[in-house]
Design an enzyme around this catalytic site. Structure first.
Site, PDB file in Angstrom:
ATOM      1  N   SER A  10       6.123 -11.644  -7.169  1.00 60.39           N
ATOM      2  CA  SER A  10       5.361 -10.448  -6.807  1.00 60.39           C
ATOM      3  C   SER A  10       5.927  -9.231  -7.526  1.00 60.39           C
ATOM      4  CB  SER A  10       5.426 -10.219  -5.301  1.00 60.39           C
ATOM      5  OG  SER A  10       5.014  -8.886  -5.035  1.00 60.39           O
ATOM      6  N   HIS A  35       1.801 -12.341  -9.030  1.00 65.30           N
ATOM      7  CA  HIS A  35       1.260 -11.939  -7.735  1.00 65.30           C
ATOM      8  C   HIS A  35       1.212 -10.408  -7.687  1.00 65.30           C
ATOM      9  CE1 HIS A  35       0.274 -12.558  -3.489  1.00 65.30           C
ATOM     10  NE2 HIS A  35       1.098 -11.549  -3.210  1.00 65.30           N
ATOM     11  N   ASP A  37       0.288  -7.165  -5.549  1.00 66.84           N
ATOM     12  CA  ASP A  37       0.086  -6.699  -4.182  1.00 66.84           C
ATOM     13  C   ASP A  37      -0.598  -5.329  -4.149  1.00 66.84           C
ATOM     14  OD1 ASP A  37       1.187  -8.741  -2.458  1.00 66.84           O
ATOM     15  OD2 ASP A  37       3.140  -8.243  -3.323  1.00 66.84           O
ATOM     16  N   MET A  39      -2.097  -2.429  -1.899  1.00 69.26           N
ATOM     17  CA  MET A  39      -2.052  -1.891  -0.522  1.00 69.26           C
ATOM     18  C   MET A  39      -2.703  -0.518  -0.502  1.00 69.26           C
ATOM     19  SD  MET A  39       1.841  -2.868   0.512  1.00 69.26           S
ATOM     20  CE  MET A  39       2.574  -4.433   0.049  1.00 69.26           C
ATOM     21  N   HIS A  68      -3.643  -9.897  -4.514  1.00 68.77           N
ATOM     22  CA  HIS A  68      -3.605  -9.969  -3.048  1.00 68.77           C
ATOM     23  C   HIS A  68      -4.024  -8.604  -2.503  1.00 68.77           C
ATOM     24  CE1 HIS A  68      -0.757 -10.350   0.715  1.00 68.77           C
ATOM     25  NE2 HIS A  68      -2.034 -10.337   1.047  1.00 68.77           N
ATOM     26  N   MET A  70      -4.555  -6.088   0.174  1.00 69.99           N
ATOM     27  CA  MET A  70      -4.231  -5.694   1.551  1.00 69.99           C
ATOM     28  C   MET A  70      -4.923  -4.360   1.773  1.00 69.99           C
ATOM     29  SD  MET A  70      -0.260  -6.856   1.423  1.00 69.99           S
ATOM     30  CE  MET A  70      -0.306  -6.937  -0.351  1.00 69.99           C
ATOM     31  N   MET A 139       0.485 -15.491   5.361  1.00 68.35           N
ATOM     32  CA  MET A 139       1.543 -14.482   5.347  1.00 68.35           C
ATOM     33  C   MET A 139       2.695 -14.967   6.221  1.00 68.35           C
ATOM     34  SD  MET A 139       0.556 -12.146   3.330  1.00 68.35           S
ATOM     35  CE  MET A 139       2.089 -11.231   3.537  1.00 68.35           C
ATOM     36  N   ASP A 177       3.559 -16.311   1.511  1.00 68.25           N
ATOM     37  CA  ASP A 177       3.990 -15.006   0.980  1.00 68.25           C
ATOM     38  C   ASP A 177       4.816 -14.234   2.000  1.00 68.25           C
ATOM     39  OD1 ASP A 177       4.158 -12.571  -0.324  1.00 68.25           O
ATOM     40  OD2 ASP A 177       2.016 -12.111  -0.211  1.00 68.25           O
TER      41      ASP A 177
HETATM   42  C1  DX5 Z   1       4.091  -8.209   1.468  1.00 67.44           C
HETATM   43  C2  DX5 Z   1       3.567  -8.668   0.131  1.00 67.44           C
HETATM   44  C3  DX5 Z   1       4.428  -9.672  -0.504  1.00 67.44           C
HETATM   45  C4  DX5 Z   1       5.793  -9.156  -0.901  1.00 67.44           C
HETATM   46  C5  DX5 Z   1       6.758 -10.291  -0.911  1.00 67.44           C
HETATM   47  O1  DX5 Z   1       3.164  -7.414   2.093  1.00 67.44           O
HETATM   48  O2  DX5 Z   1       2.279  -9.226   0.280  1.00 67.44           O
HETATM   49  O3  DX5 Z   1       3.793 -10.262  -1.627  1.00 67.44           O
HETATM   50  O4  DX5 Z   1       5.791  -8.550  -2.153  1.00 67.44           O
HETATM   51  O5  DX5 Z   1       8.038  -9.778  -1.106  1.00 67.44           O
HETATM   52  P1  DX5 Z   1       9.333 -10.558  -0.603  1.00 67.44           P
HETATM   53  O6  DX5 Z   1       9.368 -11.859  -1.363  1.00 67.44           O
HETATM   54  O7  DX5 Z   1      10.439  -9.637  -0.984  1.00 67.44           O
HETATM   55  O8  DX5 Z   1       9.189 -10.767   0.859  1.00 67.44           O
HETATM   56 ZN    ZN Z   2       1.448 -10.495  -1.408  1.00 68.40          ZN
END
Ligand code: DX5
Ligand code: ZN
Length: 218
Positions: A10, A35, A37, A39, A68, A70, A139, A177
């Site tokens: 990620s 990956h 992320d 948000m 991903h 969110m 998750m 994840d």
């Molecule tokens: C959390 C993200 C993850 C995060 C994982 O909301 O969706 O993808 O980056 O990071 P680690 O591996 O540090 O938990």
């Molecule tokens: Zn993620």
């Protein structure tokens, strides 16, 4: 059928001031997917980046971009993320009422479709969606931040999903994840996961090539 573990580092844990370079490392060390992320500060209490940043990153890697989302109302953004360079799009079932329609839309765009479940969300909600999903992302932390602790209660959920997929003879990939490192990767793979997302554990590893190899050989 023998499963093979894949790793999707990620880039949430990358150095944003050195984004292009940090991204290039993923390909150099043999990672399977990137990956990404996204948000929005509403669906989760944190804010990252959107289509313009992904578009800027796209030329720096040949790996599939596993986006991903969110975010609230993910359906309004599907086309924008495709245009930005996503290869796979996963959105949260908790963020919308018409997941079936949006999964179909993702496939219609020519992308791999994925649905994500927060740790508390039961698997029965995807009972009638599974055949629409190229991947299901479970998750293993409450989404929003990297570096959180893996929630052990997700392990039986992974096994149960593995069973659902195998019983139906589907090829849907199980992705997990949050809070994953070499300490728990074997248990997560053994429970039934196909794709392990790793943020902080990947970017803090001194030998990233070795880390990737070890995950792929689980
Ligand atoms: C959390 C993200 C993850 C995060 C994982 O909301 O969706 O993808 O980056 O990071 P680690 O591996 O540090 O938990
Ligand atoms: Zn993620």
């Amino acid at each position: 059928m023998k499963r093979k573990a894949m790793i999707a580092p990620s880039i949430l844990s990358a150095n944003f001031a050195n984004f292009g370079e940090d991204l290039r490392v993923l390909e150099e060390v043999g990672a399977d997917w990137v990956h990404v992320d996204v948000m929005d500060g509403h669906f989760v209490p944190n804010l990252t980046f959107g289509p313009p940043v992904i578009k800027a990153l796209r030329p720096h890697s040949r790996l599939p971009f596993d986006v991903h989302l969110m975010i609230e109302a993910p359906e309004t953004w599907l086309d924008a993320y495709k245009d930005a360079g996503a290869d796979r799009i996963t959105f949260h079932i908790e963020a919308c009422n018409h997941s079936h329609r949006y999964l179909a839309r993702v496939r219609e765009l020519g992308l791999a479709s994925g649905i994500t479940l927060n740790p508390q969300t039961p698997l029965c909600l995807i009972e009638y969606l599974l055949d629409q999903c190229d991947q299901v992302l479970l998750m293993s932390v409450n989404p929003g931040f990297g570096g959180q602790k893996f929630i052990e209660g997700v392990l039986p959920k992974i096994s149960q999903l593995r069973k659902m997929i195998d019983e139906r003879g589907l090829k849907t990939l199980i992705q997990v994840d949050g809070g994953i490192s070499l300490q728990n990767a074997q248990r997560i793979f053994d429970a039934g996961a196909d794709v392990l997302v790793m943020g902080s554990a990947f970017f803090s590893a001194t030998d990233k090539k070795e880390l990737v190899k070890r995950v792929q050989n689980l």
